[in-house]
Design an enzyme around this catalytic site. Structure first.
Site, PDB file in Angstrom:
ATOM      1  N   GLY A   1     -10.501   3.890   2.687  1.00  0.00           N
ATOM      2  CA  GLY A   1     -11.506   3.641   1.663  1.00  0.00           C
ATOM      3  C   GLY A   1     -11.222   2.372   0.887  1.00  0.00           C
ATOM      4  O   GLY A   1     -10.231   1.678   1.127  1.00  0.00           O
TER       5      GLY A   1
ATOM      6  N   TRP B   1       0.824  -1.204   0.000  1.00  0.00           N
ATOM      7  CA  TRP B   1       0.000   0.000   0.000  1.00  0.00           C
ATOM      8  C   TRP B   1       0.863   1.260   0.000  1.00  0.00           C
ATOM      9  O   TRP B   1       0.569   2.218  -0.713  1.00  0.00           O
ATOM     10  CB  TRP B   1      -0.946  -0.046   1.178  1.00  0.00           C
ATOM     11  CG  TRP B   1      -2.029   0.998   1.242  1.00  0.00           C
ATOM     12  CD1 TRP B   1      -2.520   1.570   2.373  1.00  0.00           C
ATOM     13  CD2 TRP B   1      -2.784   1.567   0.162  1.00  0.00           C
ATOM     14  NE1 TRP B   1      -3.519   2.475   2.060  1.00  0.00           N
ATOM     15  CE2 TRP B   1      -3.697   2.496   0.705  1.00  0.00           C
ATOM     16  CE3 TRP B   1      -2.754   1.405  -1.226  1.00  0.00           C
ATOM     17  CZ2 TRP B   1      -4.577   3.251  -0.076  1.00  0.00           C
ATOM     18  CZ3 TRP B   1      -3.630   2.155  -2.016  1.00  0.00           C
ATOM     19  CH2 TRP B   1      -4.530   3.054  -1.442  1.00  0.00           C
TER      20      TRP B   1
ATOM     21  N   THR C   1     -13.685  -5.469   0.341  1.00  0.00           N
ATOM     22  CA  THR C   1     -12.865  -6.418   1.100  1.00  0.00           C
ATOM     23  C   THR C   1     -13.554  -7.767   1.247  1.00  0.00           C
ATOM     24  O   THR C   1     -12.889  -8.801   1.327  1.00  0.00           O
ATOM     25  CB  THR C   1     -12.535  -5.827   2.490  1.00  0.00           C
ATOM     26  OG1 THR C   1     -12.036  -4.506   2.322  1.00  0.00           O
ATOM     27  CG2 THR C   1     -11.490  -6.652   3.201  1.00  0.00           C
TER      28      THR C   1
ATOM     29  N   ALA D   1      -4.109  -2.320  -3.263  1.00  0.00           N
ATOM     30  CA  ALA D   1      -2.847  -1.684  -3.620  1.00  0.00           C
ATOM     31  C   ALA D   1      -2.462  -1.927  -5.078  1.00  0.00           C
ATOM     32  O   ALA D   1      -2.005  -1.007  -5.767  1.00  0.00           O
ATOM     33  CB  ALA D   1      -1.736  -2.188  -2.697  1.00  0.00           C
TER      34      ALA D   1
ATOM     35  N   ARG E   1      -6.724  -9.906   1.478  1.00  0.00           N
ATOM     36  CA  ARG E   1      -6.014 -10.859   2.341  1.00  0.00           C
ATOM     37  C   ARG E   1      -6.917 -11.355   3.461  1.00  0.00           C
ATOM     38  O   ARG E   1      -6.797 -12.504   3.898  1.00  0.00           O
ATOM     39  CB  ARG E   1      -4.755 -10.205   2.915  1.00  0.00           C
ATOM     40  CG  ARG E   1      -3.720  -9.849   1.889  1.00  0.00           C
ATOM     41  CD  ARG E   1      -2.420  -9.390   2.522  1.00  0.00           C
ATOM     42  NE  ARG E   1      -2.572  -8.157   3.286  1.00  0.00           N
ATOM     43  CZ  ARG E   1      -2.468  -6.946   2.775  1.00  0.00           C
ATOM     44  NH1 ARG E   1      -2.250  -6.791   1.485  1.00  0.00           N
ATOM     45  NH2 ARG E   1      -2.589  -5.876   3.533  1.00  0.00           N
TER      46      ARG E   1
ATOM     47  N   LYS F   1     -14.280  -3.583   8.972  1.00  0.00           N
ATOM     48  CA  LYS F   1     -14.561  -4.283   7.706  1.00  0.00           C
ATOM     49  C   LYS F   1     -13.628  -5.467   7.500  1.00  0.00           C
ATOM     50  O   LYS F   1     -14.000  -6.459   6.851  1.00  0.00           O
ATOM     51  CB  LYS F   1     -14.504  -3.302   6.539  1.00  0.00           C
ATOM     52  CG  LYS F   1     -13.162  -2.596   6.337  1.00  0.00           C
ATOM     53  CD  LYS F   1     -12.225  -3.308   5.391  1.00  0.00           C
ATOM     54  CE  LYS F   1     -10.901  -2.594   5.256  1.00  0.00           C
ATOM     55  NZ  LYS F   1      -9.981  -3.306   4.334  1.00  0.00           N
TER      56      LYS F   1
ATOM     57  N   SER G   1      -9.739   0.129  -1.520  1.00  0.00           N
ATOM     58  CA  SER G   1      -8.532   0.299  -2.336  1.00  0.00           C
ATOM     59  C   SER G   1      -7.623  -0.910  -2.228  1.00  0.00           C
ATOM     60  O   SER G   1      -7.037  -1.145  -1.180  1.00  0.00           O
ATOM     61  CB  SER G   1      -7.773   1.548  -1.866  1.00  0.00           C
ATOM     62  OG  SER G   1      -7.639   1.565  -0.459  1.00  0.00           O
TER      63      SER G   1
END
Length: 324
Positions: free
Chosen positions: A128, A11, A240, A132, A247, A183, A130
């Site tokens: 937010g 990230w 996510t 990477a 992950r 989250k 995203s």
């Protein structure tokens, strides 16, 4: 603007790539060998091997050199590394952090760690939906930048806004942090459900009830309900819980396949923040009297040896209740 990014994981590197289009960027890694390798190859072969890094990005393991002359520091480490990274920064340097979770052992959100160690320096969170790799490849992404100082949030959002990186601003610092933290726990739960083959209906139910759970805790801690319907709440949760690059979702899939927590973390090679955050979220919720059954179920699998299918069964066996 001169931006010093602390943390050269996936990230941190992705943000360095995105922000280098409009700013002078320096990237710090604690690993001197990694700094040398990245500077030579112009790639982060450990995390983003397929994406080339422009010559304009300076990579160094010298924190003082990276911070020298910076107008803004951006800390992109796991929450576990936030406190020690803050100690490397000049006392008055404005800063943002892009880590998500609660500090292990203290149950503190990142802004509480910053306030404890840095006083009232201008600061905020960048969060937010995203991945990477997508940001590094220049694919469109929208983030929220939140600070209790509304003017600082607006000014920094304007500065960081790039061609494919849209940055919104908010003064709901707590709400944005809670969304980013919880989250990840919900993504583990969704991965477990997907790994057990429970179907799309179950996935939709988990995401929706996960959002309700996240919102209950967030509002109780001072966040605003509308924040959890935005990018750092519903947006980050949906990504996510459903994206193959997550992950935390992958952790749930592997738990459902019978793999052990510690083996999973070793195999991933990257930090799955939801594992470390789940126990802290459970503790914070219990202390505030907030009901979070999905979080408890995830913790029962991660830390109390309950088989994933049994944990799901316990969730399904709960008595009917109001959806509110």
């Amino acid at each position: 603007m001169n931006i010093a990014i602390f943390g050269a994981g996936a990230w941190g590197t992705a943000l360095a790539l995105a922000l280098s289009e409009g700013h002078a960027v320096r990237l710090w890694t604690r690993d001197a060998a990694q700094a040398v390798a990245m500077a030579a190859s112009r790639r982060n072969t450990r995390y983003l091997a397929d994406v080339a890094m422009p010559e304009s990005i300076l990579v160094s393991a010298d924190a003082a050199a990276v911070a020298a002359g910076a107008h803004l520091a951006l800390i992109v480490t796991p929450v576990s590394g936030l406190r020690q990274t803050l100690a490397l920064l000049p006392a008055s340097l404005p800063l943002l952090w892009a880590c998500k979770g609660f500090e292990t052992g203290t149950c503190k959100l990142p802004h509480q760690v910053v306030e404890e160690t840095r006083g009232d320096v201008p600061c905020g969170v960048l969060s937010g939906p995203s991945f990477a790799l997508e940001v590094a490849r220049g694919l469109p992404t929208a983030l929220t930048l939140a600070s209790r100082d509304a003017a600082f949030a607006q000014a920094m959002a304007r500065e960081l806004h790039q061609r494919t990186l849209r940055v919104y601003y908010s003064d709901d610092l707590v709400g944005v942090e809670i969304g980013g933290a919880v989250k990840n726990v919900m993504a583990i739960a969704t991965g477990i459900a997907d790994g057990l083959g429970l179907g799309m209906n179950a996935r939709a139910a988990l995401i929706t009830r996960g959002l309700a759970e996240l919102t209950r805790l967030g509002v109780r801690m001072g966040g605003r309900p509308e924040t959890f319907m935005g990018l750092s709440g519903a947006g980050d949760l949906i990504l996510t819980c459903t994206g193959d690059l997550s992950r935390n979702r992958r952790t749930g899939l592997m738990l459902a396949a019978g793999e052990k927590r510690d083996d999973i973390l070793r195999e991933l090679g990257h930090v799955a923040e939801g594992v470390h955050t789940a126990r802290e979220v459970e503790a914070v919720a219990a202390g505030l009297g907030v009901d979070m059954p999905i979080t408890r179920a995830v913790c029962s699998v991660l830390f109390r040896g309950v088989p994933p299918r049994e944990a799901v069964g316990e969730l399904l066996a709960r008595d009917p209740r109001s959806e509110a």
